[in-house]
Design a protein around this motif. Sequence first.
Motif, PDB file in Angstrom:
ATOM      1  N   SER A  62       0.832  -1.200   0.000  1.00 51.78           N
ATOM      2  CA  SER A  62       0.000   0.000   0.000  1.00 51.78           C
ATOM      3  C   SER A  62       0.866   1.249   0.000  1.00 51.78           C
ATOM      4  O   SER A  62       2.039   1.215   0.386  1.00 51.78           O
ATOM      5  CB  SER A  62      -0.913   0.015   1.235  1.00 51.78           C
ATOM      6  OG  SER A  62      -0.151   0.148   2.412  1.00 51.78           O
ATOM      7  N   VAL A  63       0.267   2.359  -0.421  1.00 49.20           N
ATOM      8  CA  VAL A  63       0.989   3.632  -0.418  1.00 49.20           C
ATOM      9  C   VAL A  63       1.391   4.003   1.010  1.00 49.20           C
ATOM     10  O   VAL A  63       2.510   4.447   1.270  1.00 49.20           O
ATOM     11  CB  VAL A  63       0.123   4.746  -1.038  1.00 49.20           C
ATOM     12  CG1 VAL A  63       0.822   6.095  -0.924  1.00 49.20           C
ATOM     13  CG2 VAL A  63      -0.197   4.434  -2.484  1.00 49.20           C
ATOM     14  N   SER A  64       0.492   3.789   1.964  1.00 50.14           N
ATOM     15  CA  SER A  64       0.776   4.151   3.354  1.00 50.14           C
ATOM     16  C   SER A  64       1.946   3.358   3.914  1.00 50.14           C
ATOM     17  O   SER A  64       2.755   3.883   4.673  1.00 50.14           O
ATOM     18  CB  SER A  64      -0.473   3.923   4.217  1.00 50.14           C
ATOM     19  OG  SER A  64      -1.551   4.697   3.755  1.00 50.14           O
ATOM     20  N   ALA A  65       2.041   2.078   3.535  1.00 55.43           N
ATOM     21  CA  ALA A  65       3.124   1.244   4.056  1.00 55.43           C
ATOM     22  C   ALA A  65       4.481   1.729   3.567  1.00 55.43           C
ATOM     23  O   ALA A  65       5.481   1.651   4.284  1.00 55.43           O
ATOM     24  CB  ALA A  65       2.910  -0.210   3.660  1.00 55.43           C
ATOM     25  N   VAL A  66       4.530   2.239   2.340  1.00 51.63           N
ATOM     26  CA  VAL A  66       5.800   2.727   1.791  1.00 51.63           C
ATOM     27  C   VAL A  66       6.101   4.135   2.285  1.00 51.63           C
ATOM     28  O   VAL A  66       7.240   4.450   2.665  1.00 51.63           O
ATOM     29  CB  VAL A  66       5.759   2.706   0.245  1.00 51.63           C
ATOM     30  CG1 VAL A  66       7.060   3.256  -0.330  1.00 51.63           C
ATOM     31  CG2 VAL A  66       5.519   1.295  -0.265  1.00 51.63           C
ATOM     32  N   ALA A  67       5.084   5.013   2.310  1.00 51.10           N
ATOM     33  CA  ALA A  67       5.301   6.420   2.656  1.00 51.10           C
ATOM     34  C   ALA A  67       5.415   6.651   4.150  1.00 51.10           C
ATOM     35  O   ALA A  67       6.011   7.642   4.584  1.00 51.10           O
ATOM     36  CB  ALA A  67       4.174   7.278   2.086  1.00 51.10           C
ATOM     37  N   GLY A  68       4.838   5.742   4.960  1.00 53.41           N
ATOM     38  CA  GLY A  68       4.851   5.963   6.395  1.00 53.41           C
ATOM     39  C   GLY A  68       3.853   7.017   6.825  1.00 53.41           C
ATOM     40  O   GLY A  68       3.986   7.599   7.898  1.00 53.41           O
ATOM     41  N   MET A  69       2.854   7.289   5.984  1.00 51.09           N
ATOM     42  CA  MET A  69       1.817   8.279   6.279  1.00 51.09           C
ATOM     43  C   MET A  69       0.615   7.961   5.401  1.00 51.09           C
ATOM     44  O   MET A  69       0.689   7.109   4.503  1.00 51.09           O
ATOM     45  CB  MET A  69       2.336   9.696   6.018  1.00 51.09           C
ATOM     46  CG  MET A  69       2.722   9.969   4.577  1.00 51.09           C
ATOM     47  SD  MET A  69       3.605  11.537   4.340  1.00 51.09           S
ATOM     48  CE  MET A  69       5.218  11.072   4.950  1.00 51.09           C
ATOM     49  N   SER A  70      -0.497   8.638   5.614  1.00 55.66           N
ATOM     50  CA  SER A  70      -1.680   8.387   4.803  1.00 55.66           C
ATOM     51  C   SER A  70      -1.462   8.867   3.368  1.00 55.66           C
ATOM     52  O   SER A  70      -0.576   9.688   3.101  1.00 55.66           O
ATOM     53  CB  SER A  70      -2.890   9.103   5.410  1.00 55.66           C
ATOM     54  OG  SER A  70      -2.729  10.511   5.309  1.00 55.66           O
ATOM     55  N   VAL A  71      -2.292   8.346   2.450  1.00 50.85           N
ATOM     56  CA  VAL A  71      -2.178   8.737   1.047  1.00 50.85           C
ATOM     57  C   VAL A  71      -2.401  10.241   0.896  1.00 50.85           C
ATOM     58  O   VAL A  71      -1.660  10.924   0.183  1.00 50.85           O
ATOM     59  CB  VAL A  71      -3.196   7.956   0.183  1.00 50.85           C
ATOM     60  CG1 VAL A  71      -3.041   8.331  -1.291  1.00 50.85           C
ATOM     61  CG2 VAL A  71      -3.024   6.462   0.363  1.00 50.85           C
ATOM     62  N   ALA A  72      -3.425  10.766   1.588  1.00 52.13           N
ATOM     63  CA  ALA A  72      -3.733  12.193   1.475  1.00 52.13           C
ATOM     64  C   ALA A  72      -2.564  13.052   1.963  1.00 52.13           C
ATOM     65  O   ALA A  72      -2.193  14.050   1.334  1.00 52.13           O
ATOM     66  CB  ALA A  72      -4.995  12.517   2.267  1.00 52.13           C
ATOM     67  N   GLU A  73      -1.963  12.649   3.086  1.00 53.21           N
ATOM     68  CA  GLU A  73      -0.840  13.421   3.628  1.00 53.21           C
ATOM     69  C   GLU A  73       0.346  13.395   2.672  1.00 53.21           C
ATOM     70  O   GLU A  73       1.015  14.409   2.460  1.00 53.21           O
ATOM     71  CB  GLU A  73      -0.441  12.850   4.983  1.00 53.21           C
ATOM     72  CG  GLU A  73       0.627  13.655   5.699  1.00 53.21           C
ATOM     73  CD  GLU A  73       0.969  13.074   7.054  1.00 53.21           C
ATOM     74  OE1 GLU A  73       1.909  13.584   7.682  1.00 53.21           O
ATOM     75  OE2 GLU A  73       0.308  12.090   7.476  1.00 53.21           O
ATOM     76  N   TYR A  74       0.604  12.260   2.057  1.00 53.55           N
ATOM     77  CA  TYR A  74       1.721  12.160   1.119  1.00 53.55           C
ATOM     78  C   TYR A  74       1.481  13.053  -0.100  1.00 53.55           C
ATOM     79  O   TYR A  74       2.382  13.771  -0.552  1.00 53.55           O
ATOM     80  CB  TYR A  74       1.915  10.714   0.680  1.00 53.55           C
ATOM     81  CG  TYR A  74       3.000  10.542  -0.356  1.00 53.55           C
ATOM     82  CD1 TYR A  74       4.336  10.507   0.011  1.00 53.55           C
ATOM     83  CD2 TYR A  74       2.691  10.430  -1.712  1.00 53.55           C
ATOM     84  CE1 TYR A  74       5.345  10.372  -0.930  1.00 53.55           C
ATOM     85  CE2 TYR A  74       3.689  10.294  -2.670  1.00 53.55           C
ATOM     86  CZ  TYR A  74       5.014  10.259  -2.274  1.00 53.55           C
ATOM     87  OH  TYR A  74       6.001  10.132  -3.219  1.00 53.55           O
ATOM     88  N   LEU A  75       0.266  13.046  -0.629  1.00 52.68           N
ATOM     89  CA  LEU A  75      -0.041  13.848  -1.815  1.00 52.68           C
ATOM     90  C   LEU A  75       0.051  15.340  -1.518  1.00 52.68           C
ATOM     91  O   LEU A  75       0.470  16.128  -2.364  1.00 52.68           O
ATOM     92  CB  LEU A  75      -1.437  13.504  -2.329  1.00 52.68           C
ATOM     93  CG  LEU A  75      -1.611  12.076  -2.879  1.00 52.68           C
ATOM     94  CD1 LEU A  75      -3.069  11.802  -3.205  1.00 52.68           C
ATOM     95  CD2 LEU A  75      -0.745  11.855  -4.113  1.00 52.68           C
ATOM     96  N   GLN A  76      -0.340  15.731  -0.289  1.00 58.04           N
ATOM     97  CA  GLN A  76      -0.225  17.142   0.086  1.00 58.04           C
ATOM     98  C   GLN A  76       1.241  17.576   0.162  1.00 58.04           C
ATOM     99  O   GLN A  76       1.576  18.708  -0.178  1.00 58.04           O
ATOM    100  CB  GLN A  76      -0.916  17.377   1.428  1.00 58.04           C
ATOM    101  CG  GLN A  76      -2.446  17.334   1.329  1.00 58.04           C
ATOM    102  CD  GLN A  76      -3.113  17.368   2.682  1.00 58.04           C
ATOM    103  OE1 GLN A  76      -2.530  16.958   3.681  1.00 58.04           O
ATOM    104  NE2 GLN A  76      -4.344  17.845   2.734  1.00 58.04           N
ATOM    105  N   ARG A  77       2.096  16.683   0.586  1.00 59.51           N
ATOM    106  CA  ARG A  77       3.524  17.004   0.639  1.00 59.51           C
ATOM    107  C   ARG A  77       4.130  17.094  -0.757  1.00 59.51           C
ATOM    108  O   ARG A  77       5.148  17.750  -0.948  1.00 59.51           O
ATOM    109  CB  ARG A  77       4.273  15.948   1.460  1.00 59.51           C
ATOM    110  CG  ARG A  77       3.947  15.970   2.934  1.00 59.51           C
ATOM    111  CD  ARG A  77       4.926  15.115   3.709  1.00 59.51           C
ATOM    112  NE  ARG A  77       4.658  15.160   5.142  1.00 59.51           N
ATOM    113  CZ  ARG A  77       5.502  14.712   6.068  1.00 59.51           C
ATOM    114  NH1 ARG A  77       6.666  14.208   5.719  1.00 59.51           N
ATOM    115  NH2 ARG A  77       5.197  14.778   7.348  1.00 59.51           N
ATOM    116  N   LYS A  78       3.566  16.401  -1.713  1.00 60.69           N
ATOM    117  CA  LYS A  78       4.088  16.375  -3.076  1.00 60.69           C
ATOM    118  C   LYS A  78       3.227  17.234  -4.001  1.00 60.69           C
ATOM    119  O   LYS A  78       2.890  16.837  -5.118  1.00 60.69           O
ATOM    120  CB  LYS A  78       4.140  14.927  -3.595  1.00 60.69           C
ATOM    121  CG  LYS A  78       5.048  14.003  -2.810  1.00 60.69           C
ATOM    122  CD  LYS A  78       6.507  14.396  -2.987  1.00 60.69           C
ATOM    123  CE  LYS A  78       7.437  13.430  -2.270  1.00 60.69           C
ATOM    124  NZ  LYS A  78       8.851  13.780  -2.454  1.00 60.69           N
TER     125      LYS A  78
END
Length: 705
Positions: free
Chosen positions: A146-162
């Motif tokens: 999952s995206v969360s497992a790789v990013a260490g955060m929720s999908v929404a939080e990762y997209l906001q950072r990027k």
Amino acid sequence: MQDCGNRGDAEQLALQLKGLLRDKTMTHNQLASCYSISQGRSLAQKLRDISRDDQMSLLAFVHEFPEHFEIVGRNQLKAKLARPESKASEPPASAQEPGVAQPEPPEPMRYSELSRSLRSLLRGSGHGPLSLDELDALFGERYKTSVSAVAGMSVAEYLQRKDSLFEYDPVQQTVKLLDRGAPVAAGEVDESFVVREFMQLIESLGPVTYISTLCGKFIQRNGISVTSVISSRPLEFFKRHPDSFLVLGAGNVTLKKYESLPEVQRLMETAVPKARRNAKPGDVEEATFEVPDRITEEHVVEEFRRLILADGVDSVYISSLCGRFLQRFKKPVTAIIDGKPAEFLRRHPEIFVMTGGGNVGLREVLGADAVSVLPPPTRAKPVQDDATAALPSDSNDKDFPDTDRIFDEEVQKDVKELLEVLRCQLEKVSFLAVDCAVLGGPAGQGLHCRHGAEIVLFVRQLPFKNCSQWLPHLVETLMPVLQFQLAQLATLKIDCVKADRDRVHFDLLAEGLSIPIEVLLSPVFKSRAHLMECIRDSPPDERLYFYAAFVRERNELMTGQSADAKAVVNLMLWWVSVQPWSIASARPERWLVQLLTLRSCRKIRSDRSRLVAAVLRSFADLASLKETWEDTDTSLCLYVSQDVWKPLLGQRPLLMDPVNPFCNLLDGFDASELMKYAQPPVCWSGFSGHAAGRPGGSGCTSSQE
């Protein structure tokens, strides 16, 4: 079992911690440190926020999510990797055909690969937006995680950072690739176009926005830089359009129509004009000051005392006092006093205290017991050249130590192999996301390993600034980990492990030597320009933390020197090691010794004995040194003189670091002992003492070198 109040928040925290663990095993304290660095808040506080009742411990939290974590020992954790679904249909290991090699499980995806994978999925789905659930499902189907497992955060939080790559709609919970539009040629736009673009960006990002953010968004939208259109600095552009924009200071800008908003008013109140910000209480007195008709030595004493008291510090550079005296009295100090300023100040010991390094303080501030450092010995002007002035008349290369025995090549080869093993181990045992480990110091620069080594761990996801707030804590956490893990290796023997402000020290015991090793940490900077920007934005007292980032530049500079120059550098590092330093801070850093030696080797072309004499002379004359490398070629200095941080140019002594234009290597170093030991004839006792069979004429234990 202790329960979590908000199960959604708890699940998100579990994924974040799992992403930090990845394939590492960490103690609870190490995981808490990594979380505080990546999220900017305490893990204990986060656990308190999501607990239903009392403070939840990390161990209790982990027990709530057995599908994510595996407890190792009493105080260690590791992430439990999910098995691909296809494994369910495979026969058990006992039923598999013996002797047949089974395929290796796929490598877990790295954080650095995540954005590229998501962009690939979004491009493959067409140009329309995808919901977060659809994106996560596609990601899981293709990559078996999952995206969360790789990013260490929720999908929404990762997209906001990027947000520079993805256009995320938090209301609709959809995402699509950022539409950059067709690149705009410079000839197709003008300044009015930039005004409209910036107004739209502030309206969408504002009401207050960083100027650098606006410039970055402009490039993303139009494929062209702002400066190529406006032909000036962005700050000057905003000041040319006061009807549209309002500059708030500290790099912020807003629209003129937002001037009455409360958040804008608060910034306007704190943004004090530079003229007022720099004003001091003494400025009124300065405006009414009249230069006396006759300026005497008493005026110099009174003015120097006034300036030191006004600065509110223990000591001030003498050259700075002289410059400020000239500004106020319109006459140089040397035209009033007899002799040099330092000699003049020593004639008033009841008022001034010489603190070393070209600094002076006040006895009324430092106390009645303060003692001035010794002045450098007075020497007659040499008749012959500097390289031979300090050289004994009967000296020759036979008086030098047996370098073949001190710098044994077989020992060098064996120790380098151990250092490579150590470097590889440090990449593996650290709980950090190590991008690479670089061997530096003398051992990584083509010099002899007995002088020591630096191993710099370049770590992903570390902050680029405010190092004093997180690096010492991280070093303290890293020290026991290295001490425990390296002690398990039979091939490496280490001793005296301790943590300093920005590094871990220990001794590597090998081939009868005790080799000093330093392990340092550095963020992974985007480029040299990015590194320079981060140093420039940091206060001067925090710039020492960037030392590790220049390890490759130091290696390249030294390895590019001639074999003869390296031989003299090896000899001078050995000379420094056998001097009886009273305290550790009196011993010069290796990099300082190396540069002073290279400086003499480039100025003097002669045999080894005269080169050593020239280096010792440079040590003895350190108090008056000014070296900015302006007359050297680019193979030694990596920047031009215009790049040097201007306040450094007024410091004495001055030895610019040729790889870092923000660093005076002699700033804060008390060179009085080094200058004393470099005086003839005592400077030669180390060499003659070794030739007579002693480890060093000044009393050094052989275990240190």
